[in-house]
Design a protein around this motif. Structure first.
Motif, short mmCIF file in Angstrom:
data_model
loop_
_atom_site.label_atom_id
_atom_site.label_comp_id
_atom_site.label_asym_id
_atom_site.label_seq_id
_atom_site.Cartn_x
_atom_site.Cartn_y
_atom_site.Cartn_z
N VAL A 80 26.45 43.46 26.89
CA VAL A 80 26.86 44.04 25.61
C VAL A 80 28.09 43.30 25.10
CG1 VAL A 80 25.89 46.30 26.05
CG2 VAL A 80 28.19 45.79 26.87
N LYS A 81 28.38 43.45 23.82
CA LYS A 81 29.54 42.78 23.22
C LYS A 81 30.84 43.29 23.83
CE LYS A 81 28.33 39.93 19.77
NZ LYS A 81 28.79 38.54 19.65
N LYS A 82 30.96 44.63 23.94
CA LYS A 82 32.19 45.24 24.43
C LYS A 82 31.91 45.97 25.74
CE LYS A 82 34.02 46.08 19.76
NZ LYS A 82 34.50 47.12 18.82
N GLY A 83 32.73 45.70 26.74
CA GLY A 83 32.55 46.36 28.03
C GLY A 83 31.71 45.57 29.00
N ALA A 84 31.64 44.25 28.83
CA ALA A 84 30.87 43.39 29.74
C ALA A 84 31.75 43.02 30.94
CB ALA A 84 30.39 42.14 29.01
N ALA A 85 31.80 43.90 31.92
CA ALA A 85 32.77 43.75 33.01
C ALA A 85 32.54 42.49 33.84
CB ALA A 85 32.71 44.99 33.92
N MET A 86 31.27 42.15 34.10
CA MET A 86 31.01 40.96 34.91
C MET A 86 31.44 39.70 34.17
SD MET A 86 30.01 39.52 37.70
CE MET A 86 29.10 40.74 38.65
N ASP A 87 31.08 39.58 32.91
CA ASP A 87 31.47 38.41 32.14
C ASP A 87 33.00 38.33 32.01
OD1 ASP A 87 30.87 36.07 30.69
OD2 ASP A 87 31.04 37.14 28.79
N ASP A 88 33.63 39.46 31.74
CA ASP A 88 35.10 39.48 31.66
C ASP A 88 35.73 39.05 32.98
OD1 ASP A 88 35.05 40.37 29.06
OD2 ASP A 88 35.40 42.48 29.56
N SER A 89 35.16 39.50 34.09
CA SER A 89 35.72 39.18 35.41
C SER A 89 35.55 37.71 35.76
CB SER A 89 35.05 40.06 36.48
OG SER A 89 35.34 41.42 36.27
N ILE A 90 34.40 37.15 35.42
CA ILE A 90 34.18 35.72 35.68
C ILE A 90 35.16 34.88 34.86
CG2 ILE A 90 32.55 33.82 35.36
CD1 ILE A 90 30.33 35.74 36.19
N GLN A 91 35.37 35.27 33.62
CA GLN A 91 36.32 34.53 32.80
C GLN A 91 37.75 34.66 33.32
OE1 GLN A 91 35.89 34.91 28.48
NE2 GLN A 91 33.80 35.65 28.74
N ALA A 92 38.07 35.83 33.89
CA ALA A 92 39.41 36.05 34.42
C ALA A 92 39.59 35.45 35.81
CB ALA A 92 39.71 37.54 34.47
N GLY A 93 38.48 35.13 36.48
CA GLY A 93 38.56 34.58 37.83
C GLY A 93 38.76 35.62 38.91
N LYS A 94 38.61 36.91 38.58
CA LYS A 94 38.75 38.00 39.55
C LYS A 94 38.19 39.27 38.93
CE LYS A 94 43.37 39.23 37.88
NZ LYS A 94 44.79 39.43 38.23
N PRO A 95 37.86 40.27 39.75
CA PRO A 95 37.34 41.52 39.18
C PRO A 95 38.38 42.20 38.30
CG PRO A 95 36.86 41.40 41.53
CD PRO A 95 37.83 40.28 41.22
N ILE A 96 38.00 42.56 37.10
CA ILE A 96 38.89 43.31 36.22
C ILE A 96 38.11 44.46 35.60
CG2 ILE A 96 40.33 41.30 35.69
CD1 ILE A 96 38.95 41.17 32.96
N ALA A 97 38.84 45.49 35.19
CA ALA A 97 38.21 46.64 34.56
C ALA A 97 38.01 46.36 33.08
CB ALA A 97 39.08 47.88 34.74
N SER A 98 36.92 46.87 32.52
CA SER A 98 36.63 46.73 31.10
C SER A 98 36.40 48.12 30.51
CB SER A 98 35.38 45.87 30.87
OG SER A 98 35.59 44.55 31.33
#
Length: 329
Positions: free
Chosen positions: A205-223
């Motif tokens: 999804v556009k907003k709340g894509a936790a896996m994509d956000d985490s990969i971009q951040a280089g670590k698990p992050i909350a969305s």
């Protein structure tokens, strides 16, 4: 970290096939014409619980030793995994506890209650439901059935990849939803173990894509979770993620975020063309192919992951598209 191998997926297949036959793989002539390559639909909404999650849940629960089965099982979920865990536990004759947030749609709550699970509704996100799950697990001694980040769950979902290869050995592209990553970690391992050139597309999804956000951040992050037709794609990946984050990075070739309009279009296409009523997360592979966001290089498969959607939610997504196509006033 335990290494997950293709052999684990074959082992899972041997466990699962005792109760679950392969789901159909059908050609979509209209989608094939639009994309100019053969496109097939892997119909996971045909599972007894209406979603692919049953594969991982059965593989995990049937692999538990008797002492752990006696303790009962617990999980947290955005709906489909909880239903799968409750169903698999009932088949095994053991207790199941499912923790969900208050954002889980009523259709999925009704399914969970009907499956006989002990239900706990707390918090506003899957991460908060996971915290409740951890507390109850420690207090009561239940065995955790994780929704995605566990070798048995990943191997169970990977059996989809083996079934695709059985029927379509020349497959070149597979597109499916990407949330916690259990589905595409397993499918990616199975398919790329056979042919590393097979392209894997993960849709979020556009907003709340936790896996994509985490990969971009280089670590698990909350969305933050936002309202979406594809509610099954919401939820975090866990701060202590061990398996799916590195496996998605390794096996998923492209990660694409889809608009709500695109997701609704996929739902409408599957209804109008194939008469399938599916949830938004199940339609994203089709959505991406219709939009041209995924450009298949050969025979392609869109994994239709589940049908647990209320009729009102489905109509809200689909009717505007059907009206637009047929010029209904």
């Amino acid at each position: 970290m335990t290494t997950i191998t293709v052999r684990d997926i074959w082992t899972a297949r041997n466990r699962i096939r005792q109760t679950l036959p392969p789901t159909p793989l059908i050609l979509s002539p209209v989608l094939s014409e639009k994309t100019r390559v053969p496109v097939y639909l892997k119909l996971e909404q045909m599972q007894p619980t209406g979603a692919f999650k049953l594969r991982g849940a059965i593989n995990r629960i049937t692999s538990l030793p008797p002492e752990e089965k006696r303790r009962g099982v617990i999980t947290f979920s955005t709906g489909n995994h909880g239903f799968a865990t409750a169903y698999a536990a009932a088949q095994a004759g053991i207790q199941a506890v499912v923790c969900v947030s208050k954002n889980v749609p009523q259709t999925k709550i009704d399914a969970l209650e009907g499956a006989g699970a002990e239900l706990h509704m707390e918090g506003q996100s899957q991460d908060e439901a996971a915290d409740v799950c951890a507390r109850l697990q420690e207090e009561k001694g239940y065995v955790l059935i994780p929704p995605f980040d566990h070798p048995d769950i990943i191997a169970g979902q990977g059996t989809i990849g083996l079934e695709i290869l059985d029927e379509l050995p020349d497959v070149q592209t597979v597109a499916a939803g990407l949330s916690g990553g259990g589905l595409l970690s397993g499918i990616g391992l199975a398919l790329k173990g056979a042919d590393p050139s097979i392209q894997i597309a993960g849709l979020s999804v556009k907003k709340g894509a936790a896996m994509d956000d985490s990969i971009q951040a280089g670590k698990p992050i909350a969305s933050l979770e936002h309202p979406t037709y594809a509610d099954s794609l919401l939820g975090g990946i866990g701060a202590a993620n061990r398996y799916t984050l590195p496996m998605v990075k390794q096996y998923v070739d492209e990660r694409i975020r889809l608009s709500e309009e695109s997701i609704a279009r996929g739902m409408a296409f599957l209804y109008e063309t194939h008469r399938f009523v599916v949830e938004g997360a199940a339609a994203v592979g089709v959505s991406a192919l219709l939009d041209g966001a995924v450009k298949p290089k050969g025979p392609a498969v869109a994994v239709v992951t589940g049908n647990n959607v209320g009729i009102q939610e489905h109509q809200q997504a689909v009717l505007p598209w059907l009206s637009k196509r047929h010029d209904v006033p």
